[in-house]
Design an enzyme around this catalytic site. Structure first.
Site, short mmCIF file in Angstrom:
data_model
loop_
_atom_site.label_atom_id
_atom_site.label_comp_id
_atom_site.label_asym_id
_atom_site.label_seq_id
_atom_site.Cartn_x
_atom_site.Cartn_y
_atom_site.Cartn_z
N HIS A 177 -8.05 -5.18 -0.06
CA HIS A 177 -6.90 -4.38 0.22
C HIS A 177 -5.86 -4.83 1.37
O HIS A 177 -4.68 -5.00 1.24
CB HIS A 177 -7.15 -2.81 0.17
CG HIS A 177 -5.85 -2.00 0.38
ND1 HIS A 177 -4.68 -2.06 -0.62
CD2 HIS A 177 -5.29 -1.30 1.28
CE1 HIS A 177 -3.86 -1.23 -0.37
NE2 HIS A 177 -3.74 -0.84 0.71
N SER A 200 0.87 -1.35 0.13
CA SER A 200 -0.18 -0.10 0.03
C SER A 200 0.98 1.18 -0.06
O SER A 200 1.89 1.50 -0.86
CB SER A 200 -1.12 0.09 1.15
OG SER A 200 -1.83 0.98 1.35
N ASP A 218 -9.00 -6.25 -4.23
CA ASP A 218 -8.61 -5.04 -4.05
C ASP A 218 -8.89 -4.11 -4.68
O ASP A 218 -8.70 -3.83 -5.85
CB ASP A 218 -7.02 -4.94 -3.80
CG ASP A 218 -6.33 -3.64 -3.25
OD1 ASP A 218 -7.20 -2.74 -2.99
OD2 ASP A 218 -5.18 -3.46 -3.18
#
Lengths: 204, 379
Positions: B352, B154, B319
């Site tokens: 995610h 991320s 995601d």
């Protein structure tokens, strides 16, 4: 990869050596449906190519990475949009052509991305295949190891079929190798050859 | 959690930097501290170091546990440890708390030596580039000239990418996981709503809530609840909570009725109890600003022209915050610049958050890649 590994691969996959013979040292290569990355590894060792593979299968992705081969996980059928026009010297489709659904579109994509294309595929016109059909069954062999109900091969063809496709679609064939096992099939290749390897470019 | 092959007891270290750091914004921080942990052994030629960059709410405690807090296990303990994909038998692994954080490194809640008060609103707005610059000083301190790999998920993945651009010679491999080359308008919109929740909390006091002895808990809670929705997939939410009711029936009220409401509020409360509101604002702004193409007229190909590292890019099918399509936006400029790059799209239901979850295939991909990196480092 040791010399032994290279020799073993060459014996197992005669199309590898045929493909390598056309590729100059240091060329850039995109291998579509690259499996575990064996061909790219072979070309890296023998021709010092700069290469990438495209593969959809999860286990093959891990094998490619373990093999030290660059691999992009993607479905060939959705096109090669990650790759720019003319960004490779060669785009290879090794023993995968017969399993592609949008075969014509893929060949076009190969020639958009690469200067030249190379395909290898099992020749359906090989006499053993013809003989099996004549006897009333779909052929099953080391080149075509699947049963009719579980085969991924949806676009099998013969040498004649592929060559007339190229003529119709303005694709210029630059070279052809036809083999049966490790042997070159010289005489009556569409009958006596089990595997075909073609090198081609966009026709003018 | 598999504790059997944990790195074991770890402890945090602290590094002090007295050379002023000039931020991308022009702001200057005269001195700062970074808190970090290390696992494994640095080899003789210092070629086996891996830097782990954390995401929005992460910190330096990546793996292992503390002697006095055996329950406090590192946030990536499933990935980092002896024999694990990021193998501490082979690599010297560094986790740090980013500048501006709230887990020990200098941040808005730290005391500003100039005023004797917490920095609060005076802490400079920070960018991914600023983090990378501060991390490089930590590498200098540890004598690491070049990382074998910089790895992050991320926002951490964005830092890993930035390393290859700011310091092309100082990183051999970049693993960018569940990342994107920049935020979309939708991503920024979510961040803006989260920030608005904090900024409009009466207890926020323009960022200087410390001196009022209050915490903008309501804003922080809302921000986290919203964030959490974007970390999970629709599938996993449906699977975990569906339309389950806590009382098994409708109560026709505004109290918590659906299990998902209960879960989100629990997550919000938990987060608001320890996280700093100013740090949250800084982190989301760093996300918003990240855009390597910004200085190149929007041309990501040009932005990555300076990179010298090899790359592994990983995305997860469910995601939707940084979808596989976004990961491929990272892959394309790398292909354009003829970098060595592999890309794996991992099938996972966890959205995610997948990058933090144990997943055999995902772990095999990371392990296969890093095993080769380890061979290269020891060669």
């Amino acid at each position: 990869m040791t010399q032994d590994d290279i020799a073993r691969l060459a014996a197992e996959r005669p199309d590898f050596a045929a493909i390598a013979a056309w590729i100059p040292k240091g060329a850039s290569v995109l291998d579509l449906g690259c499996g575990d990355g064996s061909l790219l590894r072979y070309l890296k060792e023998t021709r010092a190519v700069r290469g990438y593979g495209v593969e959809i299968n999860d286990l093959d992705i891990v094998s490619c990475i373990a093999n030290g081969v660059n691999v992009i996980q993607n479905d060939l059928e959705s096109g090669l949009s990650d790759f720019e026009d003319g960004s490779f010297d060669f785009v290879i489709l090794s023993q995968t052509l017969q399993a592609t659904r949008h075969t014509e579109a893929l060949i076009r994509e190969m020639l958009r991305v690469g200067r030249e294309g190379i395909v290898s595929f099992p020749n359906f016109g090989y006499w053993r295949n013809r003989f099996r059909v004549l006897l009333g069954n779909m052929p099953v062999s080391s080149d075509l190891p699947y049963q009719w109900y579980d085969t991924p091969n949806v676009h099998l063809c013969t040498l004649h079929d592929f060559e007339s496709f190229c003529r119709d679609k303005r694709v210029t064939v630059l070279g052809r190798r036809v083999m049966t096992g490790e042997r070159e099939a010289g005489l009556l290749p569409n009958l006596l050859g089990s595997t075909a390897v073609y090198r081609f470019r966009r026709g003018i | 959690m598999n504790a059997s092959n944990s790195i074991g007891i770890v402890s945090a270290k602290r590094a002090q930097f007295d050379t002023p750091l000039v931020f991308r914004s022009g702001a200057v921080l005269p001195r700062y501290e970074l808190v970090y942990e290390t696992y494994g052994k640095l080899n003789a030629d210092k070629s086996n170091a891996i830097l782990i960059c954390h995401a929005l709410s992460g910190h330096h405690h990546v793996a292992g546990y503390y002697a006095d807090e055996p329950g406090n296990i590192g946030w990536w303990d499933n990935m980092v440890g002896p024999g694990k994909p990021i193998n501490t038998d082979k690599f010297f692994v560094i986790g740090l708390n980013n500048l501006g954080g709230c887990h020990g490194s200098t941040g808005p809640s730290s005391i500003d030596p100039a005023t004797g008060q917490p920095y609060g609103a005076n802490f400079p707005v920070i960018t991914v580039e600023d983090w990378v610059a501060s991390q490089a000083r930590l590498a200098d301190l540890l004598g690491i000239r070049q990382f074998a790999a910089v790895i992050g998920g991320s926002l951490g993945g964005m830092q890993a990418l930035q390393w290859s651009l700011t310091f092309p010679e100082r990183v051999r491999h970049v693993l960018a996981i569940a990342a994107a080359p920049h935020l979309t308008a939708q991503n920024i919109a979510f961040n803006d709503v989260a920030r608005s929740a904090i900024l409009s909390d009466p207890d926020f006091h323009g960022g200087n809530f410390y001196r009022h002895n209050v915490v903008p808990t309501r804003g922080l809670r809302l921000a986290r609840m919203l964030g959490h929705i974007t970390y999970l997939s629709d599938d996993v939410m449906a699977d975990k909570f569906g339309r389950e009711l806590r009382d098994g029936k409708f109560n026709y009220s505004y109290n918590i009725e659906f299990e998902i409401e209960s879960y989100l509020r629990y997550q919000g409360d938990k987060f608001a109890a320890y996280f700093d509101a100013n740090t949250y604002l800084l982190m989301t702004k760093a996300l918003d600003y990240f855009d390597p193409a910004h200085d190149f007229g929007g041309d990501l190909n040009q932005a990555f022209a300076s990179a010298k590292a090899d790359f592994l890019v990983i995305s997860f099918t469910t995601d939707w915050r940084f979808s596989p399509a976004r990961a491929r936006e990272i892959v394309r400029p790398l292909l354009h610049n003829r970098r060595s790059v592999s890309y794996a799209e991992i099938t996972s239901t966890h959205g995610h958050d997948s990058f933090l979850m144990e997943n055999p295939h995902y772990f095999d991909v990371v392990r296969a890649y890093l095993d080769n990196v380890a061979r290269e480092a020891s060669a």
